[in-house]
Design a protein around this motif. Structure first.
Motif, short mmCIF file in Angstrom:
data_model
loop_
_atom_site.label_atom_id
_atom_site.label_comp_id
_atom_site.label_asym_id
_atom_site.label_seq_id
_atom_site.Cartn_x
_atom_site.Cartn_y
_atom_site.Cartn_z
N SER A 71 0.92 -1.05 -0.57
CA SER A 71 0.11 -0.41 0.22
C SER A 71 1.02 1.42 0.65
O SER A 71 2.02 1.26 0.03
N GLY A 72 0.15 2.17 -0.16
CA GLY A 72 0.45 4.12 -0.38
C GLY A 72 0.55 4.44 -1.55
O GLY A 72 0.13 4.30 -2.57
N SER A 73 1.45 5.61 -1.46
CA SER A 73 1.33 6.41 -2.77
C SER A 73 1.31 6.10 -3.81
O SER A 73 0.85 5.82 -4.77
N HIS A 85 9.39 4.94 -3.03
CA HIS A 85 9.07 4.03 -1.77
C HIS A 85 7.09 3.31 -1.68
O HIS A 85 6.80 3.43 -2.73
N GLN A 87 4.67 0.25 1.06
CA GLN A 87 4.63 -0.22 2.63
C GLN A 87 4.00 -1.69 2.72
O GLN A 87 3.00 -1.32 1.45
N MET A 89 2.08 -3.38 4.20
CA MET A 89 1.26 -4.11 5.39
C MET A 89 1.67 -5.79 6.38
O MET A 89 0.90 -6.01 4.78
N LEU A 197 4.98 -2.77 8.05
CA LEU A 197 4.03 -1.55 8.59
C LEU A 197 2.64 -2.94 9.55
O LEU A 197 1.92 -3.07 8.89
N ILE A 209 -1.63 1.43 13.24
CA ILE A 209 -0.35 0.89 12.63
C ILE A 209 1.21 0.91 13.63
O ILE A 209 1.04 1.87 14.84
N LYS A 211 3.51 2.43 14.23
CA LYS A 211 4.77 3.29 13.53
C LYS A 211 4.80 4.83 14.56
O LYS A 211 4.07 4.79 14.84
N SER A 227 -3.99 5.09 11.73
CA SER A 227 -4.34 5.22 10.76
C SER A 227 -5.22 5.83 10.57
O SER A 227 -6.46 5.19 9.82
N ARG A 229 -5.34 7.32 6.60
CA ARG A 229 -4.22 7.24 5.43
C ARG A 229 -5.32 6.94 4.41
O ARG A 229 -6.22 7.89 2.65
N LYS A 255 3.80 17.86 -2.21
CA LYS A 255 4.72 16.44 -2.24
C LYS A 255 6.05 16.84 -2.55
O LYS A 255 6.97 16.43 -1.55
N ALA A 269 2.65 13.59 3.90
CA ALA A 269 1.50 13.69 2.82
C ALA A 269 0.30 13.32 4.18
O ALA A 269 -0.43 14.04 3.09
P1 GDP Z 1 4.24 9.41 0.83
O1 GDP Z 1 5.04 8.55 0.94
O2 GDP Z 1 4.93 10.96 1.01
O3 GDP Z 1 4.19 9.51 -0.48
O4 GDP Z 1 2.73 9.36 1.14
P2 GDP Z 1 2.05 7.93 1.79
O5 GDP Z 1 0.70 8.25 1.41
O6 GDP Z 1 2.28 6.81 0.52
O7 GDP Z 1 2.22 7.69 2.85
C1 GDP Z 1 2.81 6.90 3.41
C2 GDP Z 1 3.41 7.41 4.67
O8 GDP Z 1 2.52 7.13 5.45
C3 GDP Z 1 4.26 5.93 5.56
O9 GDP Z 1 5.18 6.83 6.41
C4 GDP Z 1 3.37 5.45 6.45
O10 GDP Z 1 3.85 4.80 7.72
C5 GDP Z 1 2.42 6.08 6.86
N1 GDP Z 1 1.22 5.64 6.58
C6 GDP Z 1 -0.23 5.90 8.06
N2 GDP Z 1 -1.02 5.13 7.89
C7 GDP Z 1 -0.84 4.02 6.44
C8 GDP Z 1 -1.28 3.08 5.69
O11 GDP Z 1 -2.57 2.94 6.10
N3 GDP Z 1 -0.38 2.68 4.41
C9 GDP Z 1 0.82 3.14 4.39
N4 GDP Z 1 0.57 2.88 3.20
N5 GDP Z 1 1.05 4.13 4.97
C10 GDP Z 1 0.60 4.51 6.34
#
Ligand code: GDP
Length: 350
Positions: A71-73, A85, A87, A89, A197, A209, A211, A227, A229, A255, A269
């Motif tokens: 998961s993630g951006s 990068h 994550q 999960m 994570l 999470i 973290k 979280s 997100r 960003k 983010a």
């Molecule tokens: P980017 O890393 O700036 O591109 O932004 P993201 O939207 O991918 O966020 C990733 C960050 O959010 C990481 O530092 C994660 O630890 C944190 N995070 C918090 N909650 C979540 C979640 O539910 N999913 C993911 N993938 N990251 C999370």
């Protein structure tokens, strides 16, 4: 003809136009990641995820986990500049009757947005009844201890050089790392950082999470981070879908600017997304033509939040998304953004 005021307006309009053009050019040239690069990074992440699934099933069949996922951006088309990068999960399964989640505001630490996970019914179900009892610290499930379990496994007992050579990658755990991170070199000049994570599902569909709270004070050690997100990303997307808006583009610009300017790297983010969501409450025009105005407004809003030391989470206003920043960090961010207001294009010269 034009009066003095009209001339100034015209000049201002022309300057705004050029910022607008520059922002979109920057967006195309620096912010947006080519589809091929994104696909290659996703493939590398998926290969690692598949290896880890096989390894964990074979090595630790008793560990109560649901299937890991990425998961993630990188998966929401919100990653910027380089696809570097993701994550991984790792959903942990907790026995319902053995654990309870205590909101941070109901604890002596009084931190909304963080939770304690308390072990219950120890008299009937003694220590050892739950697999995760090995991660108990003072009666609470410790995210740090959970991360250590995975760290021993991932950094200690997986033969990464062997797996890497099969996949034709160079894989190594990043040490030291606050969370648990693998560095994957999947092409000579391309690297991907995969964060492990661990997460706990909440009853309302949310998640906690592992973290750590920063600064990593002793008293914060047992806190799990809620979280937001998924929900905040979904909300932003939905708003853009309704009116064909440029909120996501604006977020990606912000960003990228933060990623490329050392003095802004502390802004993450989540803070940027929520500042945008709050701005969306009061600002209706998110057409492509309004990008420069909204971008400047976002900068101004961030300066205000930093000055106040408070940026409420759009999904739970009790949560202050600036609470983990140290005072000098807040000052530096505020000062840098404040200066950028009079020269926003300077942010794009990186
Ligand atoms: P980017 O890393 O700036 O591109 O932004 P993201 O939207 O991918 O966020 C990733 C960050 O959010 C990481 O530092 C994660 O630890 C944190 N995070 C918090 N909650 C979540 C979640 O539910 N999913 C993911 N993938 N990251 C999370």
């Amino acid at each position: 003809g034009l009066g003095a005021g009209g001339g100034a307006d015209l000049l201002r309009a022309r300057m705004r136009l050029s910022l607008q053009e520059r922002l979109w050019a920057f967006y195309r040239e620096r912010v947006n990641i080519p589809g091929e690069e994104q696909a290659a990074a996703r493939r590398a992440a998926l290969d690692i995820c598949a290896e880890l699934r096989v390894f964990l099933h074979a090595k630790l069949p008793d560990m109560p986990l649901r299937e890991m996922y990425l998961s993630g951006s990188l998966y929401d088309d919100l990653q910027v500049v380089t696809a570097d990068h993701a994550q991984l999960m790792v959903p942990m399964v907790l026995e319902k009757n053995l654990w309870s989640m205590v909101p941070g505001e109901d604890t002596i630490m009084n931190v909304p947005g963080f939770w304690l996970v308390r072990r219950e019914n120890l008299e009937y179900f003694p220590r050892g009844s739950s697999y995760w009892d090995r991660c108990l610290v003072g009666g609470y499930l410790s995210p740090k201890a959970v991360l250590e379990v995975f760290d021993r496994l991932v950094a200690g007992s997986i033969n990464w050089p062997a797996i890497g050579s099969v996949l034709d990658y160079v894989i190594r755990p990043v040490v030291p790392s606050e969370t648990l991170t693998l560095e994957v070199q999947y092409e000579t000049d391309r690297r991907l950082y995969v964060d492990f994570l661990p997460l706990l599902a909440m009853e309302d569909g949310g998640a906690l999470i592992a973290k750590p709270h920063r600064p990593a004070a002793e008293r914060h050690q047992n806190l799990w981070r809620q979280s937001f997100r998924a929900a905040e990303t979904a909300r932003l997307r939905a708003l853009d879908r309704e009116d064909g808006g440029c909120r996501c583009a604006c977020l990606k610009l912000a960003k990228a600017v933060c990623k490329l300017n050392a003095a802004l790297q502390r802004l993450n983010a989540s803070q940027l997304t929520n500042a945008l969501l709050l701005l969306s409450d009061t600002e209706g025009d998110w057409t492509q033509e309004a990008l420069a105005d909204r971008f400047l407004q976002l900068l101004r809003a961030l300066v205000r939040h930093l000055e106040a030391g408070r940026l409420p989470c759009a999904l739970n206003p009790k949560v202050n998304l600036l609470c983990e920043l140290l005072e000098p960090e807040v000052d530096e961010l505020g000062y840098t953004l404040y200066c950028a207001l009079s020269d926003p294009e300077g942010l794009l010269r990186t």
